[in-house]
Structures are given as structure tokens and as C-alpha cells.
Design a protein around this motif. Structure first.
Motif, PDB file in Angstrom:
ATOM      1  N   VAL A 174       1.606   5.463 -16.494  1.00  0.00           N
ATOM      2  CA  VAL A 174       2.223   4.255 -16.331  1.00  0.00           C
ATOM      3  C   VAL A 174       1.859   4.140 -14.421  1.00  0.00           C
ATOM      4  O   VAL A 174       1.848   2.778 -13.901  1.00  0.00           O
ATOM      5  N   SER A 175       2.425   5.428 -13.895  1.00  0.00           N
ATOM      6  CA  SER A 175       2.532   5.263 -11.621  1.00  0.00           C
ATOM      7  C   SER A 175       1.591   4.950 -11.472  1.00  0.00           C
ATOM      8  O   SER A 175       0.962   4.843 -10.847  1.00  0.00           O
ATOM      9  N   ASP A 176       0.010   5.802 -12.055  1.00  0.00           N
ATOM     10  CA  ASP A 176      -1.158   5.453 -11.515  1.00  0.00           C
ATOM     11  C   ASP A 176      -1.272   3.996 -11.252  1.00  0.00           C
ATOM     12  O   ASP A 176      -2.248   3.238 -10.530  1.00  0.00           O
TER      13      ASP A 176
ATOM     14  N   ILE B 205       1.398  -1.105   0.048  1.00  0.00           N
ATOM     15  CA  ILE B 205       0.040  -0.318   0.033  1.00  0.00           C
ATOM     16  C   ILE B 205       0.997   1.266   0.121  1.00  0.00           C
ATOM     17  O   ILE B 205       0.647   2.468  -0.923  1.00  0.00           O
ATOM     18  N   VAL B 206       1.670   1.189   0.368  1.00  0.00           N
ATOM     19  CA  VAL B 206       2.507   2.568   0.955  1.00  0.00           C
ATOM     20  C   VAL B 206       3.610   2.316  -0.652  1.00  0.00           C
ATOM     21  O   VAL B 206       3.144   3.846  -1.227  1.00  0.00           O
ATOM     22  N   ILE B 207       3.492   1.713  -0.668  1.00  0.00           N
ATOM     23  CA  ILE B 207       4.353   1.098  -2.755  1.00  0.00           C
ATOM     24  C   ILE B 207       3.220   2.686  -3.395  1.00  0.00           C
ATOM     25  O   ILE B 207       3.421   2.939  -3.934  1.00  0.00           O
ATOM     26  N   GLY B 208       2.647   1.736  -3.398  1.00  0.00           N
ATOM     27  CA  GLY B 208       1.296   2.590  -3.791  1.00  0.00           C
ATOM     28  C   GLY B 208       1.300   4.027  -4.260  1.00  0.00           C
ATOM     29  O   GLY B 208       1.148   4.430  -4.716  1.00  0.00           O
ATOM     30  N   LEU B 209       1.384   4.151  -3.056  1.00  0.00           N
ATOM     31  CA  LEU B 209       1.123   5.725  -2.635  1.00  0.00           C
ATOM     32  C   LEU B 209       2.037   6.571  -3.194  1.00  0.00           C
ATOM     33  O   LEU B 209       2.217   7.470  -3.698  1.00  0.00           O
ATOM     34  N   ILE B 210       3.555   5.724  -3.397  1.00  0.00           N
ATOM     35  CA  ILE B 210       4.169   6.748  -3.656  1.00  0.00           C
ATOM     36  C   ILE B 210       4.134   6.552  -5.074  1.00  0.00           C
ATOM     37  O   ILE B 210       4.783   7.605  -5.420  1.00  0.00           O
TER      38      ILE B 210
ATOM     39  N   TRP C 102       1.720   6.736  -7.150  1.00  0.00           N
ATOM     40  CA  TRP C 102       0.989   8.001  -7.381  1.00  0.00           C
ATOM     41  C   TRP C 102       1.783   9.225  -6.871  1.00  0.00           C
ATOM     42  O   TRP C 102       1.485  10.224  -8.059  1.00  0.00           O
ATOM     43  N   PHE C 103       2.326  10.105  -6.031  1.00  0.00           N
ATOM     44  CA  PHE C 103       2.779  10.855  -5.684  1.00  0.00           C
ATOM     45  C   PHE C 103       4.273  10.864  -6.826  1.00  0.00           C
ATOM     46  O   PHE C 103       4.204  12.315  -7.258  1.00  0.00           O
ATOM     47  N   TRP C 104       4.775   9.732  -7.221  1.00  0.00           N
ATOM     48  CA  TRP C 104       5.783   9.980  -7.966  1.00  0.00           C
ATOM     49  C   TRP C 104       5.547  10.073  -9.596  1.00  0.00           C
ATOM     50  O   TRP C 104       6.413  10.921 -10.618  1.00  0.00           O
ATOM     51  N   GLY C 105       4.180  10.067  -9.499  1.00  0.00           N
ATOM     52  CA  GLY C 105       3.803  10.047 -10.809  1.00  0.00           C
ATOM     53  C   GLY C 105       2.982  11.219 -11.365  1.00  0.00           C
ATOM     54  O   GLY C 105       3.671  12.225 -12.717  1.00  0.00           O
ATOM     55  N   THR C 106       3.110  12.904  -9.863  1.00  0.00           N
ATOM     56  CA  THR C 106       2.819  13.795 -10.231  1.00  0.00           C
ATOM     57  C   THR C 106       3.969  14.386 -11.269  1.00  0.00           C
ATOM     58  O   THR C 106       3.676  15.492 -10.799  1.00  0.00           O
TER      59      THR C 106
END
Length: 95
Positions: free
Chosen positions: A43-45, A14-19, A21-25
């Protein structure tokens, strides 16, 4: 013992998924092309959402049919919609 390991792996996903998400922005703030921004964001989303769903799948195994359906549809529809948006944003430029 096993429950603790599953919880750690689940929360890590879950934390990797949130990272992701923010990395894609981050590319949205740059001065690159629209297609580059769209590609990096989609891709990041997709990877972030899939990672979160895998974390939920480990956390709530009784809901695996619904989460597996969400995982499959996310991987298909996010990819298809990314291509459609890229095509629509680029329509008429190369004629």
C-alpha cells in the motif's frame, strides 16, 4: 508566479511519495505476520510511487501520456501482484 506554485506542488508530491516509501518499510522491522508486512509495504509503495508520478506529471507536462500510462499500470499491477504474493505465501495453510 504560476511556475513557482507548480514547482512547489510538484516537489511536495515527490517528497510525500518518498515519505510513503520509507514509512512502508517500518513495519518490516516489527514482529507482525508476513501478510501484514506485505500489505503495509504494498500500500505505501503504491501510494508513494503514484505520488511521485503525479509530481513528475506536474513537472514535465509534455510527457503526460507516458506518465499517465505509468500511473494506471502502477495502480493495477501493484495491487494484482500484492494479491498474488499474499496468495502464494498463504497457499496450503487453510486447507
Amino acid at each position: 508566479m504560476i511556475d513557482t506554485v507548480i514547482n512547489v506542488i510538484s516537489y511536495s508530491c515527490i517528497v510525500i511519495g518518498l515519505i510513503f516509501w520509507f514509512w512502508g518499510t517500518l513495519p518490516l522491522l516489527g514482529h507482525r505476520s508476513v501478510l501484514f508486512k506485505l500489505h503495509s509495504l504494498s500500500v505505501s509503495d503504491t501510494l508513494g510511487s503514484m505520488s511521485i508520478i503525479v509530481g513528475l506529471l506536474l513537472k514535465i507536462p509534455r510527457e503526460w501520456p507516458l506518465l499517465l500510462l505509468a500511473l494506471i499500470s502502477l495502480s493495477l499491477w501493484n495491487t494484482v501482484l500484492g494479491y498474488v504474493l499474499a496468495y502464494c505465501s498463504n497457499e496450503g495453510r487453510y486447507d
